[in-house]
Motif scaffolding. Structure first.
Motif, PDB file in Angstrom:
ATOM      1  N   UNK A 116       0.850  -1.094  -0.002  1.00 35.39           N
ATOM      2  CA  UNK A 116      -0.052   0.133   0.083  1.00 35.39           C
ATOM      3  C   UNK A 116       0.906   1.407  -0.038  1.00 35.39           C
ATOM      4  N   UNK A 117       0.583   2.106  -0.969  1.00 36.42           N
ATOM      5  CA  UNK A 117       1.646   3.252  -1.206  1.00 36.42           C
ATOM      6  C   UNK A 117       1.131   4.437  -0.024  1.00 36.42           C
ATOM      7  N   UNK A 118      -0.006   4.486   0.405  1.00 39.90           N
ATOM      8  CA  UNK A 118      -0.708   5.504   1.147  1.00 39.90           C
ATOM      9  C   UNK A 118      -1.975   4.944   2.030  1.00 39.90           C
ATOM     10  N   UNK A 119      -2.722   5.649   2.503  1.00 42.05           N
ATOM     11  CA  UNK A 119      -3.857   5.156   3.492  1.00 42.05           C
ATOM     12  C   UNK A 119      -5.086   4.964   2.460  1.00 42.05           C
ATOM     13  N   UNK A 120      -5.304   5.618   1.406  1.00 37.84           N
ATOM     14  CA  UNK A 120      -6.399   5.372   0.433  1.00 37.84           C
ATOM     15  C   UNK A 120      -6.123   3.779  -0.118  1.00 37.84           C
ATOM     16  N   UNK A 121      -4.944   3.620  -0.668  1.00 37.93           N
ATOM     17  CA  UNK A 121      -4.678   2.627  -1.141  1.00 37.93           C
ATOM     18  C   UNK A 121      -4.825   1.348   0.061  1.00 37.93           C
ATOM     19  N   UNK A 122      -4.565   1.767   1.386  1.00 34.05           N
ATOM     20  CA  UNK A 122      -4.759   0.599   2.270  1.00 34.05           C
ATOM     21  C   UNK A 122      -6.021   0.204   2.432  1.00 34.05           C
ATOM     22  N   UNK A 123      -7.026   1.243   2.560  1.00 32.32           N
ATOM     23  CA  UNK A 123      -8.484   1.124   2.525  1.00 32.32           C
ATOM     24  C   UNK A 123      -9.009   0.167   1.385  1.00 32.32           C
ATOM     25  N   UNK A 124      -8.428   0.305   0.149  1.00 31.94           N
ATOM     26  CA  UNK A 124      -8.991  -0.330  -1.084  1.00 31.94           C
ATOM     27  C   UNK A 124      -8.267  -1.846  -0.796  1.00 31.94           C
ATOM     28  N   UNK A 125      -7.073  -1.773  -0.146  1.00 33.53           N
ATOM     29  CA  UNK A 125      -6.231  -3.331  -0.241  1.00 33.53           C
ATOM     30  C   UNK A 125      -7.138  -4.033   0.917  1.00 33.53           C
ATOM     31  N   UNK A 126      -7.668  -3.525   1.883  1.00 32.60           N
ATOM     32  CA  UNK A 126      -8.593  -3.979   2.963  1.00 32.60           C
ATOM     33  C   UNK A 126      -9.762  -4.738   2.384  1.00 32.60           C
ATOM     34  N   UNK A 127     -10.356  -3.773   1.548  1.00 35.94           N
ATOM     35  CA  UNK A 127     -11.807  -4.219   0.906  1.00 35.94           C
ATOM     36  C   UNK A 127     -11.236  -5.540  -0.101  1.00 35.94           C
ATOM     37  N   UNK A 128     -10.221  -5.497  -0.587  1.00 33.07           N
ATOM     38  CA  UNK A 128      -9.639  -6.455  -1.705  1.00 33.07           C
ATOM     39  C   UNK A 128      -9.482  -8.060  -0.835  1.00 33.07           C
ATOM     40  N   UNK A 129      -9.046  -7.713   0.549  1.00 30.04           N
ATOM     41  CA  UNK A 129      -8.558  -8.924   1.276  1.00 30.04           C
ATOM     42  C   UNK A 129      -9.974  -9.323   2.139  1.00 30.04           C
ATOM     43  N   UNK A 130     -10.999  -8.767   1.564  1.00 31.67           N
ATOM     44  CA  UNK A 130     -12.515  -9.225   2.159  1.00 31.67           C
ATOM     45  C   UNK A 130     -12.914  -8.730   3.715  1.00 31.67           C
ATOM     46  N   UNK A 131     -12.011  -7.397   4.021  1.00 29.56           N
ATOM     47  CA  UNK A 131     -12.271  -6.852   5.452  1.00 29.56           C
ATOM     48  C   UNK A 131     -11.990  -7.893   6.436  1.00 29.56           C
ATOM     49  N   UNK A 132     -11.119  -9.064   6.421  1.00 27.42           N
ATOM     50  CA  UNK A 132     -10.938  -9.877   7.078  1.00 27.42           C
ATOM     51  C   UNK A 132      -9.752  -9.090   8.207  1.00 27.42           C
ATOM     52  N   UNK A 133      -9.480  -9.765   9.256  1.00 24.39           N
ATOM     53  CA  UNK A 133      -8.471  -9.273  10.231  1.00 24.39           C
ATOM     54  C   UNK A 133      -7.088  -9.526   9.529  1.00 24.39           C
TER      55      UNK A 133
END
Length: 376
Positions: free
Chosen positions: A158-175
């Motif tokens: 993740x390059x920045x916070x918005x990318x981290x939000x997107x990554x969390x969605x891609x990973x199914x919002x799992x722990x």
């Protein structure tokens, strides 16, 4: 002690289970593999294969009734399965040790409890945790699922916070765990054996190169300074002690540009980076696993030759077979294939090693062989 002629159980039928089975059978043991895949690499060569899920209590009872001792090939066997088996026979590693390594957050907190450094990290349970985490973690960072992630799966840079939000969605919002990226000098790993009386026997330290999150090459001896290698061995031994671990275990470490030795991950089993021991040490990591399971003394782990190991993924196959002559015509190269029927991109199909007078020569030859192996 459990002597040859006894029956050993293996939970997991992949390549690690296969190489355990081969080592055990060579030593005169019978092996029963429990794995849900009827074509599992270990199951097809075992003395018996129980084709069942890892939480099938009837199958587990059957396994326990036939085995003098049972081990595992990977960390995602449910800890409850081991606890069930522990009531019925000898099991190593123990369920409590395994449980500490099955979740990245639990694992990192355990490592820190041993006063061993990890990369800066923050546990992520919901999206709002990411904003709080950004106060402690600098970007770029890596978001990883807390469970069932391996070989680069379940992790996103993740390059920045918005990318981290997107990554969390891609990973199914799992722990997840958000980890700080650090400037690496190299990556190393320590594979060791710990006996039921606490004796620790480490193999020579391996230096590793990953490509797309999957191990590509292992070189032994490592070029890392001796003091850093010794520090890694001491930290890995401390982790094994803290877990009360019995068996073969690996710990991966980052070496920072500043010379810090940072624990990355625990593998409660033989490890991909320890495959070099099959050809370069008197005792392989798999024979050592058998020895620890059976209460036998550890075997000799001295390095007999500088060595480089190269992983062979399904990508090498293309639409045909690799050019096997590239490795088989080299008298100092050893080929190991895992008996998997289908080659897929990213799937570990085998490995080869190159033995030479020095690691630079071994690496040069290994990369030449690897390039020639790849199918058109």
């Amino acid at each position: 002690m459990i002597f040859p002629g006894a029956t050993l159980g293996m939970l997991g039928g992949g390549q690690l289970g296969r190489m355990f089975t081969m080592a055990a059978q060579t030593m005169g043991y019978h092996v029963i593999v429990l794995d849900p895949d009827q074509d599992s690499p270990a199951g097809i060569i075992a003395n018996s294969h129980i084709c069942a899920a890892y939480d099938d209590e009837s199958a587990l009872s059957d396994l326990a009734s036939q085995c003098d001792a049972i081990s595992t090939e990977f960390e995602n066997i449910p800890a409850t399965t081991l606890a069930f088996l522990e009531q019925r026979t000898v099991v190593h590693p123990a369920s409590q040790a395994l449980a500490k390594t099955q979740n990245r957050n639990t694992e990192k907190n355990f490592i820190r409890s041993q006063n061993i450094a990890t990369v800066p990290f923050v546990s992520i349970y919901q999206k709002s945790d990411l904003e709080k985490a950004s106060e402690h973690i600098q970007f770029p960072a890596i978001l990883k699922v807390a469970t069932f992630g391996y070989d680069g799966k379940g992790q996103i840079v993740c390059s920045d916070l918005p990318a981290a939000y997107e990554a969390f969605e891609q990973l199914g919002q799992k722990e997840c765990v958000l980890e700080q990226r650090i400037d690496l000098a190299c990556e190393i790993s320590v594979v060791l054996a710990r006996s039921d009386v606490g004796t620790i026997t480490p193999f020579p330290v391996a230096e590793n190169v990953h490509v797309n999150g999957i191990l590509h090459s292992t070189m032994v001896p490592s070029h890392a300074p001796d003091a850093l290698q010794q520090s890694a061995i001491e930290k890995a031994s401390q982790i094994a002690e803290g877990l009360g671990y019995v068996g073969t275990l690996a710990v991966e470490f980052f070496i920072s540009q500043q010379g810090d030795v940072i624990a990355n991950e625990i593998a409660p089993r033989p490890h991909n980076s320890g495959h070099y021991t099959l050809d370069a040490c008197p005792t392989s990591q798999f024979e050592q696993q058998v020895r620890m399971l059976c209460g036998l003394p550890a075997g000799d782990v001295s390095l007999q030759s500088p060595v480089v190991m190269i992983n062979l993924l399904g990508d090498v196959w293309g639409d045909s077979q690799p050019h096997w002559s590239a490795v088989l015509e080299q008298p100092n190269s050893k080929l190991h294939l895992y008996g998997k029927k289908a080659a897929r991109p990213g799937r570990k199909m085998g490995h080869f090693t190159v033995l030479a007078n020095d690691t630079d020569t071994a690496m040069q030859q290994a990369e030449t062989v690897f390039s020639a192996l790849q199918a058109d």
